[in-house]
Design a protein around this motif. Structure first.
Motif, PDB file in Angstrom:
ATOM      1  N   LEU A 195       4.567  26.838 -43.546  1.00  0.00           N
ATOM      2  CA  LEU A 195       3.864  27.819 -42.708  1.00  0.00           C
ATOM      3  C   LEU A 195       4.801  28.481 -41.699  1.00  0.00           C
ATOM      4  CD1 LEU A 195       0.529  25.873 -42.021  1.00  0.00           C
ATOM      5  CD2 LEU A 195       0.964  27.694 -43.685  1.00  0.00           C
ATOM      6  N   LYS A 196       5.946  27.866 -41.455  1.00  0.00           N
ATOM      7  CA  LYS A 196       6.910  28.455 -40.522  1.00  0.00           C
ATOM      8  C   LYS A 196       7.603  29.668 -41.163  1.00  0.00           C
ATOM      9  CE  LYS A 196      10.687  25.477 -42.058  1.00  0.00           C
ATOM     10  NZ  LYS A 196      11.688  24.464 -41.673  1.00  0.00           N
ATOM     11  N   VAL A 219      12.397  36.334 -44.443  1.00  0.00           N
ATOM     12  CA  VAL A 219      11.885  36.509 -45.805  1.00  0.00           C
ATOM     13  C   VAL A 219      10.370  36.485 -45.804  1.00  0.00           C
ATOM     14  CG1 VAL A 219      11.776  35.536 -48.141  1.00  0.00           C
ATOM     15  CG2 VAL A 219      13.921  35.426 -46.836  1.00  0.00           C
ATOM     16  N   GLU A 220       9.767  37.465 -46.472  1.00  0.00           N
ATOM     17  CA  GLU A 220       8.319  37.476 -46.698  1.00  0.00           C
ATOM     18  C   GLU A 220       8.076  37.589 -48.210  1.00  0.00           C
ATOM     19  OE1 GLU A 220       4.331  40.220 -45.929  1.00  0.00           O
ATOM     20  OE2 GLU A 220       6.201  40.700 -44.866  1.00  0.00           O
ATOM     21  N   VAL A 221       7.350  36.609 -48.767  1.00  0.00           N
ATOM     22  CA  VAL A 221       7.067  36.612 -50.198  1.00  0.00           C
ATOM     23  C   VAL A 221       5.782  37.396 -50.426  1.00  0.00           C
ATOM     24  CG1 VAL A 221       6.661  35.210 -52.258  1.00  0.00           C
ATOM     25  CG2 VAL A 221       8.198  34.373 -50.463  1.00  0.00           C
ATOM     26  N   VAL A 222       5.895  38.597 -50.936  1.00  0.00           N
ATOM     27  CA  VAL A 222       4.744  39.451 -51.182  1.00  0.00           C
ATOM     28  C   VAL A 222       4.074  39.084 -52.511  1.00  0.00           C
ATOM     29  CG1 VAL A 222       3.943  41.833 -51.451  1.00  0.00           C
ATOM     30  CG2 VAL A 222       5.821  41.309 -49.861  1.00  0.00           C
ATOM     31  N   PRO A 224       6.281  20.161 -51.052  1.00  0.00           N
ATOM     32  CA  PRO A 224       5.420  19.365 -50.160  1.00  0.00           C
ATOM     33  C   PRO A 224       5.336  17.905 -50.627  1.00  0.00           C
ATOM     34  CG  PRO A 224       4.403  21.471 -50.638  1.00  0.00           C
ATOM     35  CD  PRO A 224       5.599  21.379 -51.522  1.00  0.00           C
ATOM     36  N   GLU A 225       5.397  16.985 -49.686  1.00  0.00           N
ATOM     37  CA  GLU A 225       5.396  15.565 -50.022  1.00  0.00           C
ATOM     38  C   GLU A 225       4.140  15.158 -50.777  1.00  0.00           C
ATOM     39  OE1 GLU A 225       7.008  12.092 -50.696  1.00  0.00           O
ATOM     40  OE2 GLU A 225       8.037  13.712 -49.624  1.00  0.00           O
ATOM     41  N   THR A 226       2.996  15.795 -50.457  1.00  0.00           N
ATOM     42  CA  THR A 226       1.758  15.454 -51.153  1.00  0.00           C
ATOM     43  C   THR A 226       1.847  15.800 -52.647  1.00  0.00           C
ATOM     44  OG1 THR A 226       0.832  17.620 -50.530  1.00  0.00           O
ATOM     45  CG2 THR A 226       0.290  15.732 -49.125  1.00  0.00           C
TER      46      THR A 226
END
Length: 431
Positions: free
Chosen positions: A16-17, A27-30, A110-112
């Motif tokens: 989320l950062k 960077v923004e992933v569109v 993500p660890e989950t």
């Protein structure tokens, strides 16, 4: 881990950062792009905004930056349109064949997701995602089953197209080969497909009005008209009955006339095979089907209902085989018709895929729709795969659903390809 990186990028399971390249650019992933399962960059046509510039191009993903060079991408022009290199560990700068230094983004899985994926790989129960299946929404199950059903038909279409190519472009011959293969009902499927390729339909067609000659060519090309193909204990009876010799002599004449060479009879399997599935019985049924002009593609395409299909594919054996399963071994008299369960399998594995394949080839949506309709009208198959899914909590009532679940097991579960499975996605996104 690289597969999990693909999964994380594809489903935008990103931190989320703020995202920044290794040299500090925002960077923004569109749009993550379209996942490529073949050679070339991992994702096509992604949209990525780096600082104030929107880049449209491909994305390549590696565990380490140095894998770019390990895989030789610096010499491959297909990677010149890569606009972002996504890695778990940035251990060096990377350059394309055109000389461009690529921006790199480091992401972590993500660890989950890691924990859940390890559970899927380590679980002894089958399928490993069984715990969440009862809790899946009807929409999730329905949409995934529909996709799997189409995927299975597409896969069968590819096999049919390959047969068409092998038959020098003849869809008629490819249909006969497909029909023959499925008369093997699994165990002898490969042998029946091989046999069909040994049957010269043009030559057989010149004797189409003579069932005995058709059966002679069919049996002879199967390699079954030699004493070596008959168990030794039945030799004397086979010779005394006379039918074997009549077929053998007729085949010898026809083989000379058309320069025929039979297949090797060792391809046929008899061990643990029910007598009604013996190749002699199935070949006699196919001979009758061909003789009655019900083994042609045009006849199949004219069927608009299941009743018409069943009538088209209904067949029986010639008189000798009513009291025999092999040469020289007499049995209780039976017409040996196609059973209801076998008929359903023929429709599912022959008629439906052929309608779908021809529909795609001729761009006739009505044939494809008819194929799907037939699958929805037929009851679910009964086998160990369907039993397994039912025990996990999935309802299976139609052949379309059973075909989807067979596809799921063979192409996803057996290959541990949970990252492409929608049920696997539901499992991995658990907190």
């Amino acid at each position: 881990m690289e597969q999990l990186l693909h999964y994380t990028w594809k489903h935008k399971l990103l931190p989320l950062k703020e995202l920044r390249t290794t040299d500090g650019r925002l960077v923004e992933v569109v749009d993550v792009g379209l996942h490529n399962q073949n050679a070339g960059p991992d994702f096509f046509n992604a949209k990525v905004k780096i600082d104030d510039t929107l880049w449209v191009g491909n994305v390549e993903i590696h565990q380490r930056s140095s894998d770019w060079y390990l895989h030789g991408h610096e010499h491959d022009a297909r990677y010149n349109n890569v606009v972002l290199h996504v890695v778990a560990e940035a251990d060096r700068e990377v350059q394309t064949a055109s000389g461009l230094w690529l921006p790199q983004l480091v992401i972590t899985v993500p660890e989950t997701v890691v924990t859940s994926y390890r559970e899927l790989l380590a679980t002894d129960m089958y399928p490993p995602c069984y715990r969440i299946i009862p809790d899946l929404s009807r929409l999730t199950v329905h949409s995934w089953m529909a996709a799997l059903q189409t995927e299975r038909l597409e896969q069968k279409t590819q096999a049919i197209v390959q047969r068409v190519e092998h038959c020098n472009g003849s869809w008629e011959d490819a249909y006969f080969t497909t029909l023959a293969r499925n008369f093997g009902f699994g165990i002898n499927g490969d042998a029946f497909e091989q046999w069909a390729q040994y049957v010269p339909l043009n030559a057989v067609g010149k004797h189409r009005d003579d069932l005995f000659q058709i059966e002679a060519i069919f049996m002879g090309q199967a390699g079954l008209l030699t004493l070596d193909a008959i168990p030794a204990r039945y030799h004397d009876a086979a010779l005394q009955e006379g039918y074997f010799n009549k077929l053998k002599n007729e085949y010898a004449y026809l083989a000379h006339k058309f320069s025929l060479t039979p297949m090797n009879a060792s391809a046929w399997r008899f061990l643990r095979l029910r007598p009604q599935n013996f190749p002699h019985v199935r070949i006699s049924q196919l001979a009758n089907l061909y003789y009655e002009r019900r083994a042609g593609l045009s006849a199949l395409l004219e069927c608009e209902s299941l009743d018409q299909l069943r009538q088209l594919l209904s067949t029986h054996v010639t008189p000798y085989w009513e009291t025999h399963y092999t040469f020289g071994s007499e049995s209780t008299k039976s017409t040996k018709n196609i059973s209801a369960s076998s008929m359903n399998l023929l429709i599912i594995n022959t008629a439906v895929p052929m309608l779908f394949a021809v529909g795609r080839h001729r761009q006739k949506d009505e044939l494809c729709d008819r194929a799907f309709d037939f699958l929805e009208q037929l009851g679910a198959e009964r086998n160990h795969i369907i039993t397994m899914w039912k025990e996990c909590g999935l309802e299976v009532s139609t052949a379309g659903e059973s075909q989807a679940l067979i596809q799921l097991k063979k192409e996803y579960c057996d290959r541990k390809d949970c990252l492409r499975c929608r049920i696997g996605f539901e499992y991995l996104k658990r907190k």
